[in-house]
Design a protein around this motif. Structure first.
Motif, PDB file in Angstrom:
ATOM      1  N   VAL A  48     -20.093-150.130 -19.412  1.00  0.00           N
ATOM      2  CA  VAL A  48     -20.255-149.763 -18.008  1.00  0.00           C
ATOM      3  C   VAL A  48     -18.869-149.448 -17.443  1.00  0.00           C
ATOM      4  CG1 VAL A  48     -21.039-150.527 -15.738  1.00  0.00           C
ATOM      5  CG2 VAL A  48     -22.303-151.203 -17.802  1.00  0.00           C
ATOM      6  N   ALA A  49     -18.733-148.340 -16.719  1.00  0.00           N
ATOM      7  CA  ALA A  49     -17.417-147.848 -16.298  1.00  0.00           C
ATOM      8  C   ALA A  49     -16.630-148.876 -15.487  1.00  0.00           C
ATOM      9  CB  ALA A  49     -17.575-146.557 -15.496  1.00  0.00           C
ATOM     10  N   SER A  50     -17.325-149.720 -14.735  1.00  0.00           N
ATOM     11  CA  SER A  50     -16.637-150.708 -13.895  1.00  0.00           C
ATOM     12  C   SER A  50     -16.141-151.915 -14.682  1.00  0.00           C
ATOM     13  CB  SER A  50     -17.577-151.181 -12.778  1.00  0.00           C
ATOM     14  OG  SER A  50     -18.754-151.761 -13.326  1.00  0.00           O
ATOM     15  N   ASP A  51     -16.533-152.040 -15.936  1.00  0.00           N
ATOM     16  CA  ASP A  51     -16.121-153.154 -16.798  1.00  0.00           C
ATOM     17  C   ASP A  51     -14.820-152.752 -17.496  1.00  0.00           C
ATOM     18  OD1 ASP A  51     -15.810-155.182 -18.632  1.00  0.00           O
ATOM     19  OD2 ASP A  51     -17.821-155.017 -19.496  1.00  0.00           O
ATOM     20  N   THR A  52     -13.716-152.928 -16.798  1.00  0.00           N
ATOM     21  CA  THR A  52     -12.432-152.389 -17.251  1.00  0.00           C
ATOM     22  C   THR A  52     -12.050-152.855 -18.651  1.00  0.00           C
ATOM     23  OG1 THR A  52     -11.664-152.271 -14.969  1.00  0.00           O
ATOM     24  CG2 THR A  52      -9.984-152.206 -16.688  1.00  0.00           C
ATOM     25  N   LYS A  68      -8.319-142.456 -37.974  1.00  0.00           N
ATOM     26  CA  LYS A  68      -8.805-142.621 -39.348  1.00  0.00           C
ATOM     27  C   LYS A  68      -9.322-141.304 -39.918  1.00  0.00           C
ATOM     28  CE  LYS A  68     -10.088-147.521 -39.181  1.00  0.00           C
ATOM     29  NZ  LYS A  68     -11.219-148.490 -39.154  1.00  0.00           N
ATOM     30  N   ARG A  69      -9.772-140.400 -39.062  1.00  0.00           N
ATOM     31  CA  ARG A  69     -10.315-139.122 -39.513  1.00  0.00           C
ATOM     32  C   ARG A  69      -9.257-138.018 -39.548  1.00  0.00           C
ATOM     33  NH1 ARG A  69     -14.165-142.328 -37.719  1.00  0.00           N
ATOM     34  NH2 ARG A  69     -16.333-142.037 -38.364  1.00  0.00           N
ATOM     35  N   GLY A  70      -8.031-138.370 -39.248  1.00  0.00           N
ATOM     36  CA  GLY A  70      -6.947-137.398 -39.352  1.00  0.00           C
ATOM     37  C   GLY A  70      -6.737-136.550 -38.127  1.00  0.00           C
ATOM     38  N   VAL A  71      -7.338-136.915 -37.003  1.00  0.00           N
ATOM     39  CA  VAL A  71      -7.113-136.191 -35.757  1.00  0.00           C
ATOM     40  C   VAL A  71      -5.696-136.506 -35.266  1.00  0.00           C
ATOM     41  CG1 VAL A  71      -7.890-135.894 -33.367  1.00  0.00           C
ATOM     42  CG2 VAL A  71      -9.569-136.247 -35.196  1.00  0.00           C
ATOM     43  N   LYS A  72      -5.004-135.497 -34.764  1.00  0.00           N
ATOM     44  CA  LYS A  72      -3.609-135.655 -34.370  1.00  0.00           C
ATOM     45  C   LYS A  72      -3.467-135.754 -32.839  1.00  0.00           C
ATOM     46  CE  LYS A  72      -2.482-135.067 -38.678  1.00  0.00           C
ATOM     47  NZ  LYS A  72      -2.073-136.230 -39.510  1.00  0.00           N
ATOM     48  N   ASN A  73      -2.252-136.161 -32.435  1.00  0.00           N
ATOM     49  CA  ASN A  73      -1.890-136.240 -31.010  1.00  0.00           C
ATOM     50  C   ASN A  73      -2.914-137.047 -30.208  1.00  0.00           C
ATOM     51  OD1 ASN A  73      -0.277-135.775 -28.768  1.00  0.00           O
ATOM     52  ND2 ASN A  73      -1.201-133.788 -28.297  1.00  0.00           N
ATOM     53  N   VAL A  74      -3.422-138.123 -30.801  1.00  0.00           N
ATOM     54  CA  VAL A  74      -4.413-138.971 -30.135  1.00  0.00           C
ATOM     55  C   VAL A  74      -3.732-139.737 -29.001  1.00  0.00           C
ATOM     56  CG1 VAL A  74      -6.011-140.892 -30.428  1.00  0.00           C
ATOM     57  CG2 VAL A  74      -5.782-139.165 -32.242  1.00  0.00           C
ATOM     58  N   GLN A  75      -4.319-139.673 -27.818  1.00  0.00           N
ATOM     59  CA  GLN A  75      -3.696-140.309 -26.659  1.00  0.00           C
ATOM     60  C   GLN A  75      -4.723-140.554 -25.562  1.00  0.00           C
ATOM     61  OE1 GLN A  75      -1.334-137.439 -24.122  1.00  0.00           O
ATOM     62  NE2 GLN A  75      -1.537-136.141 -25.958  1.00  0.00           N
ATOM     63  N   LEU A  76      -4.354-141.417 -24.636  1.00  0.00           N
ATOM     64  CA  LEU A  76      -5.170-141.664 -23.457  1.00  0.00           C
ATOM     65  C   LEU A  76      -4.656-140.809 -22.305  1.00  0.00           C
ATOM     66  CD1 LEU A  76      -5.542-145.574 -23.501  1.00  0.00           C
ATOM     67  CD2 LEU A  76      -7.127-143.857 -24.419  1.00  0.00           C
ATOM     68  N   LEU A  77      -5.579-140.160 -21.620  1.00  0.00           N
ATOM     69  CA  LEU A  77      -5.250-139.413 -20.406  1.00  0.00           C
ATOM     70  C   LEU A  77      -5.752-140.256 -19.239  1.00  0.00           C
ATOM     71  CD1 LEU A  77      -6.350-135.821 -21.528  1.00  0.00           C
ATOM     72  CD2 LEU A  77      -4.180-137.006 -21.935  1.00  0.00           C
ATOM     73  N   SER A  78      -4.830-140.994 -18.629  1.00  0.00           N
ATOM     74  CA  SER A  78      -5.213-142.013 -17.647  1.00  0.00           C
ATOM     75  C   SER A  78      -4.998-141.528 -16.220  1.00  0.00           C
ATOM     76  CB  SER A  78      -4.406-143.293 -17.870  1.00  0.00           C
ATOM     77  OG  SER A  78      -4.666-143.832 -19.155  1.00  0.00           O
ATOM     78  N   PRO A  79      -5.957-141.805 -15.331  1.00  0.00           N
ATOM     79  CA  PRO A  79      -5.754-141.525 -13.907  1.00  0.00           C
ATOM     80  C   PRO A  79      -4.724-142.481 -13.317  1.00  0.00           C
ATOM     81  CG  PRO A  79      -8.082-141.889 -14.449  1.00  0.00           C
ATOM     82  CD  PRO A  79      -7.279-142.352 -15.613  1.00  0.00           C
ATOM     83  N   ALA A  80      -4.240-142.151 -12.119  1.00  0.00           N
ATOM     84  CA  ALA A  80      -3.239-142.991 -11.471  1.00  0.00           C
ATOM     85  C   ALA A  80      -3.820-144.313 -10.990  1.00  0.00           C
ATOM     86  CB  ALA A  80      -2.619-142.234 -10.296  1.00  0.00           C
ATOM     87  N   ALA A  81      -5.101-144.334 -10.627  1.00  0.00           N
ATOM     88  CA  ALA A  81      -5.707-145.550 -10.085  1.00  0.00           C
ATOM     89  C   ALA A  81      -5.720-146.662 -11.123  1.00  0.00           C
ATOM     90  CB  ALA A  81      -7.133-145.252  -9.618  1.00  0.00           C
ATOM     91  N   PRO A  82      -5.222-147.840 -10.779  1.00  0.00           N
ATOM     92  CA  PRO A  82      -5.217-148.960 -11.737  1.00  0.00           C
ATOM     93  C   PRO A  82      -6.634-149.304 -12.185  1.00  0.00           C
ATOM     94  CG  PRO A  82      -3.842-149.442  -9.817  1.00  0.00           C
ATOM     95  CD  PRO A  82      -4.609-148.200  -9.491  1.00  0.00           C
ATOM     96  N   GLY A  83      -6.806-149.449 -13.486  1.00  0.00           N
ATOM     97  CA  GLY A  83      -8.101-149.839 -14.028  1.00  0.00           C
ATOM     98  C   GLY A  83      -9.098-148.722 -14.186  1.00  0.00           C
ATOM     99  N   ALA A  84      -8.785-147.514 -13.722  1.00  0.00           N
ATOM    100  CA  ALA A  84      -9.724-146.398 -13.859  1.00  0.00           C
ATOM    101  C   ALA A  84      -9.860-146.024 -15.329  1.00  0.00           C
ATOM    102  CB  ALA A  84      -9.250-145.195 -13.048  1.00  0.00           C
ATOM    103  N   PRO A  85     -11.061-145.738 -15.797  1.00  0.00           N
ATOM    104  CA  PRO A  85     -11.258-145.430 -17.217  1.00  0.00           C
ATOM    105  C   PRO A  85     -10.484-144.192 -17.643  1.00  0.00           C
ATOM    106  CG  PRO A  85     -13.356-145.938 -16.175  1.00  0.00           C
ATOM    107  CD  PRO A  85     -12.349-145.814 -15.071  1.00  0.00           C
ATOM    108  N   PRO A  86      -9.816-144.250 -18.787  1.00  0.00           N
ATOM    109  CA  PRO A  86      -9.076-143.083 -19.273  1.00  0.00           C
ATOM    110  C   PRO A  86      -9.995-142.150 -20.062  1.00  0.00           C
ATOM    111  CG  PRO A  86      -8.739-144.904 -20.768  1.00  0.00           C
ATOM    112  CD  PRO A  86      -9.613-145.440 -19.646  1.00  0.00           C
ATOM    113  N   ALA A  87      -9.583-140.901 -20.178  1.00  0.00           N
ATOM    114  CA  ALA A  87     -10.181-140.001 -21.159  1.00  0.00           C
ATOM    115  C   ALA A  87      -9.397-140.155 -22.456  1.00  0.00           C
ATOM    116  CB  ALA A  87     -10.125-138.561 -20.674  1.00  0.00           C
ATOM    117  N   VAL A  88     -10.099-139.997 -23.586  1.00  0.00           N
ATOM    118  CA  VAL A  88      -9.447-140.084 -24.889  1.00  0.00           C
ATOM    119  C   VAL A  88      -9.319-138.671 -25.436  1.00  0.00           C
ATOM    120  CG1 VAL A  88      -9.467-141.141 -27.171  1.00  0.00           C
ATOM    121  CG2 VAL A  88     -10.539-142.332 -25.245  1.00  0.00           C
TER     122      VAL A  88
END
Length: 507
Positions: A48-52, A68-88
C-alpha cells in the motif's frame, strides 16, 4: 489439463509461431517453478503506497531483480516529499539501436480489508488455487515436481494489478537474454510506486528526469486482456474526476411519523437530484457533457467494429439482464464520457434502520473522461446542472443563515486529483510494429481498443515528455483487481511473458 513446467505447455494452439516465441515459451516452461516461486515472494511484501517501510522493501526487491537480470543504471527516482514512494528505473542500451521503448508498470496496490477476503486467504500471503474460487477452485500447495496447470491461479493483492506487470516485464527481458536473443531497441524500465494513490508525485518525477525518460514509445503493462480471452492492445485511457455531494435536511434527526410529509428528506432530495443527471437509456443529461469530445478516427472506428462481442458472456457472468446503455455495446460505452455514482449514504439500513428523517445525504460521483474533455470543466458542468435544479451550492457546512434562506442546500467538493484522457494514434509506424510483434505470439486476431474503460494519468507523459503510449495488458479479465480475492491465472502470466519478449525483440 494444460501443464507448465517439466512437461511443457501442452495443447497450445498450432499456428505459424516465430522461432523467438517458441524459444520464450520453452524458457517459461523449463523455469515455471522458479518464476512462480519468485513471483510469490514478491507478492508477499505489503505494498500500500502509504506504508512507507514496505514500499521501500518493494522498491529494493525490484532493484535486486533488475540487477540480477543484467539491467544497468538501476536507480530510484525519488520525489522531494519525505517518504513519498520512488519510481524504480533501469535501462538496457543496445548498440546500433535507433529506437527506445520504456516499459511501465506500478508496484503499489490498493488498500486491503482482510476480513473481506475468502476464508483462508491473506492479501499478502500468496496461495495457489486450481481455478477461480467462485467457480470451485481449491487451495493446493505449490507443487514439488514443478508442474503447473495453466488454469491454476495465484491469489494475492497485486497479483494482477500490477506486480504481475512488473514481474512479467523483468522476466521477459531475462527470457530473451537467456534464450540467446537480444532486444532490437533500447529498453528502459520505469516502475511507479503510487499509481493506486493517484500518482500525486508522478508529474514531479517526469519533469525532473525528462532527459533520462526520453523514448519513442511507452509500453504500459496494466489491466486485463479482453473479456473474450484474446490478447489486446489499448491505445488510450479515459481520464477521471470525482465530486463529493452532501444535501442537507433538518439540523437533527426527526421522527418520521411526527415530521414525515412536513420536514424535507435529504435522502429523497439527493435521489431526485441524481436521477435528474441521466435518462433511462443511460445518457447523461448534464448540459454540454458530450460537447467537447474528439471523435474517433477512421482507423479507430474500424478497430471498434472488429472487437469481439462479449455482451452475452458478461451478462451471464455478472448476473444482469440489461445494460445501462441498451443502444451501445461494451466497447462503445467505455469510449464515451460517463457519470457514475460510486456510493451513497444517508441514515441507517438493515438491523440498524430506524424511523427517522436523516439530517443529510451524501454521494460520490465518478466522472470518466475521454479525449477532448477537461477534468475541471467537466466537474463544473455537473455543478452548473445542480444549480439549475434549484440548489444553492456551497463548499462548507451550512450556516444557520444559509439554512434559513435556502430550501435546497448542497455542499459540493470537486476532487482536486482529476486528470484528462490520453490517446495514441493507431497509425503510427512504431504502433504498427508493436501490433505485428504481439500478433506473432497468438493465432487469434488481436483486439485493438482505441481507449480503455479504466484510467491512468498517461496525459502526464504527454505533458512532460511529449510521449506516445500503448497499453499491452496481460491479466485475466476476472482478476478481481481493486477488490478482495485478487488473482492472476498462470496461463495469463506466461502468455504475458511471450508478449513482452516479442515487443522487446520487435522488427
Amino acid at each position: 489439463m494444460l501443464f507448465l513446467g517439466l512437461i511443457g505447455f501442452l495443447n497450445q494452439p498450432s499456428f505459424a509461431q516465430s522461432a523467438e516465441t517458441l524459444s520464450i515459451r520453452n524458457y517459461g516452461s523449463q523455469n515455471a517453478d522458479k518464476i512462480i516461486r519468485e513471483f510469490s515472494e514478491f507478492l508477499s511484501i505489503p505494498n500500500v503506497a502509504s506504508d512507507t517501510a514496505n514500499i521501500r522493501k518493494n522498491a529494493a526487491a525490484i532493484m535486486d531483480m533488475m540487477q540480477k537480470r543484467g539491467v544497468k543504471n538501476v536507480q530510484l527516482l525519488s520525489p522531494a516529499a519525505p517518504g513519498a514512494p520512488p519510481a524504480v528505473y533501469g535501462e538496457v542500451m543496445v548498440p546500433g539501436a535507433t529506437q527506445t521503448l520504456i516499459f511501465y508498470a506500478h508496484y503499489d496496490g490498493q488498500p486491503v480489508n482482510p476480513a473481506q477476503w475468502a476464508a483462508g486467504l491473506e492479501p499478502f500471503g500468496p496461495k495457489l488455487f486450481t481455478g477461480a474460487i467462485d467457480k470451485g477452485g481449491k487451495n493446493i500447495p505449490f507443487p514439488a515436481n514443478g508442474k503447473y496447470d495453466r488454469d491454476w491461479r495465484i491469489y494475492a493483492r497485486s497479483a494482477s494489478d500490477d506486480k504481475g506487470g512488473v514481474y512479467t516485464i523483468l522476466n521477459a527481458y531475462e527470457a530473451l537474454t537467456k534464450s540467446g536473443m537480444k532486444p532490437t531497441t533500447n529498453l528502459k524500465f520505469f516502475f511507479e510506486g503510487e499509481e493506486e494513490a493517484g500518482s500525486p508525485h508522478l508529474d514531479e518525477i517526469l519533469e525532473k528526469h525528462q532527459s533520462l525518460l526520453q523514448s519513442d514509445l511507452w509500453i504500459i503493462c496494466d489491466g486485463p486482456v479482453h473479456q473474450s480471452g484474446k490478447k489486446q492492445i489499448v491505445f488510450g485511457v479515459r481520464g477521471d474526476a470525482h465530486i463529493d455531494l452532501t444535501v442537507y435536511g433538518p439540523k437533527r434527526p426527526l421522527h418520521s411519523g411526527h415530521y414525515g410529509n412536513w420536514a424535507p428528506n435529504p435522502a429523497l432530495m439527493l435521489a431526485k437530484l441524481l436521477a435528474s443527471m441521466k435518462d433511462d437509456d443511460g445518457r447523461v443529461l448534464v448540459k454540454g457533457f458530450y460537447d467537447d469530445v474528439i471523435p474517433l478516427s477512421a482507423s479507430e472506428k474500424k478497430a471498434m467494429r472488429e472487437v469481439p462481442s462479449v455482451e452475452a458472456q458478461m451478462k451471464s457472468e455478472l448476473g444482469i439482464s440489461a445494460t445501462e446503455m441498451p443502444e451501445s455495446v461494451l466497447n462503445e460505452a467505455i469510449s464515451m464520457p460517463s457519470l457514475n455514482i460510486n456510493g451513497m449514504q444517508s441514515g441507517n439500513v438493515g438491523k440498524m434502520a430506524s424511523n427517522q428523517i436523516p439530517t443529510f445525504a451524501t454521494a460520490v460521483l465518478d466522472l470518466r473522461l475521454v479525449l477532448g474533455n477537461d477534468a475541471q470543466r467537466q466537474q463544473q458542468k455537473v455543478i452548473d446542472h445542480i444549480a439549475a435544479q434549484g440548489y444553492h451550492v456551497i463548499d462548507h457546512e451550512p450556516t444557520d443563515a444559509e439554512r434559513a434562506n435556502y430550501a435546497k442546500l448542497i455542499k459540493v467538493i470537486p476532487g482536486d486529483d482529476g486528470y484528462n484522457a490520453q490517446r495514441t494514434s493507431m497509425d503510427l509506424p512504431i504502433a504498427q510494429k508493436v501490433i505485428a510483434a504481439v500478433q506473432t505470439t497468438t493465432p487469434d486476431p488481436l483486439v485493438l481498443q482505441p481507449t480503455s474503460g479504466g484510467s491512468l494519468p498517461l496525459y502526464l507523459f504527454v505533458k512532460y515528455l511529449n510521449a506516445n503510449t500503448m497499453t499491452v495488458p496481460i491479466a485475466n479479465h476476472d482478476n478481481n483487481q481493486h477488490a478482495e480475492n485478487e488473482n492472476i491465472r498462470l496461463g495469463n502470466l506466461f502468455d504475458g511473458l511471450e508478449t513482452m519478449a516479442a515487443v522487446m525483440g520487435m522488427r
